[in-house]
Design an enzyme around this catalytic site. Structure first.
Site, mmCIF file in Angstrom:
data_model
loop_
_atom_site.group_PDB
_atom_site.id
_atom_site.type_symbol
_atom_site.label_atom_id
_atom_site.label_comp_id
_atom_site.label_asym_id
_atom_site.label_seq_id
_atom_site.Cartn_x
_atom_site.Cartn_y
_atom_site.Cartn_z
ATOM 1 N N LYS A 124 0.869 -1.181 0.000
ATOM 2 C CA LYS A 124 0.000 0.000 0.000
ATOM 3 C C LYS A 124 0.899 1.222 0.000
ATOM 4 O O LYS A 124 2.041 1.147 0.445
ATOM 5 C CB LYS A 124 -0.872 0.012 1.264
ATOM 6 C CG LYS A 124 -2.136 0.801 1.099
ATOM 7 C CD LYS A 124 -3.211 -0.010 0.410
ATOM 8 C CE LYS A 124 -4.412 0.823 0.065
ATOM 9 N NZ LYS A 124 -5.548 -0.021 -0.327
ATOM 10 N N ASP A 164 -6.877 4.205 -4.728
ATOM 11 C CA ASP A 164 -7.553 4.051 -3.437
ATOM 12 C C ASP A 164 -8.183 5.428 -3.195
ATOM 13 O O ASP A 164 -8.374 6.193 -4.153
ATOM 14 C CB ASP A 164 -6.535 3.660 -2.342
ATOM 15 C CG ASP A 164 -7.199 3.198 -1.043
ATOM 16 O OD1 ASP A 164 -7.599 2.032 -0.951
ATOM 17 O OD2 ASP A 164 -7.336 4.020 -0.102
HETATM 18 O O1 2IT Z 1 -7.937 -1.580 -0.928
HETATM 19 C C1 2IT Z 1 -7.826 -2.104 -2.053
HETATM 20 O O2 2IT Z 1 -7.932 -3.312 -2.216
HETATM 21 C C2 2IT Z 1 -7.563 -1.214 -3.189
HETATM 22 N N1 2IT Z 1 -7.479 -0.007 -2.981
HETATM 23 C C3 2IT Z 1 -7.362 -1.780 -4.554
HETATM 24 C C4 2IT Z 1 -5.959 -2.251 -4.724
HETATM 25 C C5 2IT Z 1 -5.587 -2.682 -6.121
HETATM 26 O O3 2IT Z 1 -4.406 -2.976 -6.301
HETATM 27 O O4 2IT Z 1 -6.436 -2.733 -7.009
#
Ligand code: 2IT
Length: 445
Positions: A124, A164
């Site tokens: 993340k 996100d």
């Molecule tokens: O919290 C999540 O799963 C997302 N923001 C999507 C992450 C992604 O790599 O598509």
């Protein structure tokens, strides 16, 4: 493993990282019994290794605003765990973020991605940059400045970011554009891209759609229909939009959406052009929902309030962590809620989750219910690697299969003697088992 001693160690090492410690605690409490049945986990110190990220990258992002002033933000990327595949997870741009936010999100992502059945590790990242009130050119300049450092840590088989909160197709476009220029390749090292340059159909809808496919699996077991149910949704961004769209398709009635300014109650239900208006609200860049009532006077705006006071059949938090607390949970239960689907990451506080479980409410945790977003990102990666594009029907079909599979994994570990399914426990153990086994197979690294 003793949950208390692991937590005490983490609290001493990482004081004040509230959200991170909360997310770890929730997982440890639910996996402890199962963990202790497997002496090999203790021998390999799996939990001590799994709770710490593989690597944390923090960097300064200087950029110039429209007035010519220099602005300085912080950039983060937490590469949490790549035991089962390349690092994968979204980027969040929000003024409130801290290291703790990204560590909690990266930790959750690792388990969630394991549940998707696809080979993706957890990561993340993002920044304390706030897109609110920024011009298009400021957003572009920030995204480009941000990538000047981050690009070297990314790659199609190394680390693949996505969107996100505060990061949508526009921001992904700017970040991917700069990445591509610096890396001198076009292999799709971002998901959530525009359709013209490697994006996947259904990716924008996927988190909300996936949450409903999961809900459908829960309801099927109970012989309940989604059609005709009333739903309270929070948020008004990409996730809430996808959820409202699917709810309308399935004949359910969504009566609320919300923003940082308060919530909208629309007794006629949010469908048709009201759903399109959610996109306008978001594109305004003001981060408010109040203008909805000027457009649709049948609705009311409740400043500073959350939607959980409304009497509904289903509650779906779709905004941000800890947006539904103990009091909200008590209120929902008192109003006879039958199901709560946590669509935001850690949308419910631990106390709120405990109340739902105590009352044996059908409760889906975020890492299972919202996994459709990252799962469809995984499908975008597959399409990029094959240099093809699947139809919307094909992606949607695969998303449906994945959500059913996640539901089945939760059942495997979450079914209790009386037949109640503790989906929190089920999701945590299933996700943990996969990552733990992969880590053991790869040795002490
Ligand atoms: O919290 C999540 O799963 C997302 N923001 C999507 C992450 C992604 O790599 O598509």
């Amino acid at each position: 493993m003793k949950t208390e001693s692991v937590l005490a160690m983490l609290e001493a090492k990482h004081p004040g990282e509230k959200e991170y410690l909360q997310a770890v605690k929730e997982v440890l409490v639910t996996i402890e019994d199962e963990y202790n049945k497997h002496p090999e986990f203790e021998k390999h110190r799996i939990i001590e290794r799994m709770v710490e990220p593989d690597k944390v990258v923090i960097f300064r992002v200087p950029w110039v605003d429209d007035k010519g002033n220099v602005q300085v933000n912080l950039g983060y990327r937490i590469q949490f765990n790549n035991a089962i595949g390349p690092y994968k997870g979204g980027m969040r741009f929000h003024s409130s973020v801290s290291l703790s936010t990204f560590k909690f999100l990266g930790f959750e992502q690792t388990f969630k991605n394991a549940l998707t059945t696809l080979p993706m590790g957890g990561a993340k990242g993002g920044s304390d940059f706030s897109p609110k009130g920024k011009s298009q050119t400021e957003i572009m300049r920030f995204c480009h400045a941000f990538m000047l450092e981050l690009w070297r840590h990314l790659g199609p088989d190394k680390d693949v970011p996505a969107g996100d909160l505060g990061v949508g197709a526009r921001e992904v476009g700017y970040m991917y554009g700069m990445y591509k220029k610096l890396a001198q390749e076009h292999t799709g090292t971002f998901t959530g891209k525009g359709l013209e340059f490697g994006g996947s159909l259904i990716r924008p809808e996927a988190t909300g759609f996936g949450a409903f496919y999961f809900l459908n699996e829960m309801f099927k077991r109970e012989g309940i229909e989604i059609k005709g149910k009333t739903i309270a949704i929070s948020g008004f961004g990409n996730v809430a939009w996808g959820a409202v769209t699917k709810a309308a398709q399935l004949g359910a009635k969504v009566v609320t959406i919300s923003g940082p300014d308060g919530y909208i109650y629309d007794p006629d239900g949010i469908s048709g052009d009201k759903i399109d208006f959610m996109l306008e609200l978001r594109n305004s860049g003001q981060d408010i929902v109040a203008p909805y009532v000027e457009e649709f006077p049948g609705a009311t705006f409740h400043p500073g309030k959350k939607p959980w006071i409304q009497k509904v059949d289903i509650a779906m938090p779709c905004a941000i962590q800890n947006e539904l607390n103990e009091k909200d949970a008590e209120q929902l239960v008192a109003n006879g809620v039958m199901c709560v689907v946590e669509v935001s990451n850690m949308g419910c506080t631990t106390a709120a989750t405990d109340i739902f479980l105590e009352h044996k409410i059908l409760y889906a945790p975020g890492k299972a219910a919202n996994a459709g977003g990252v799962a469809t990102s995984g499908l975008e990666m597959s399409q990029n690697a094959m240099h093809i594009q699947w139809t919307a029907e094909e992606v949607d079909r695969q998303l449906g299969i994945i959500m059913k599979n996640i539901h089945d994994q939760c059942l495997q570990y979450g079914k209790e003697k009386d037949g109640y399914v503790n989906y929190v426990k089920g999701a945590n153990i299933a996700g943990f088992m996969k990552v733990a086994r992969a880590m053991i197979a790869q040795g002490t690294i």
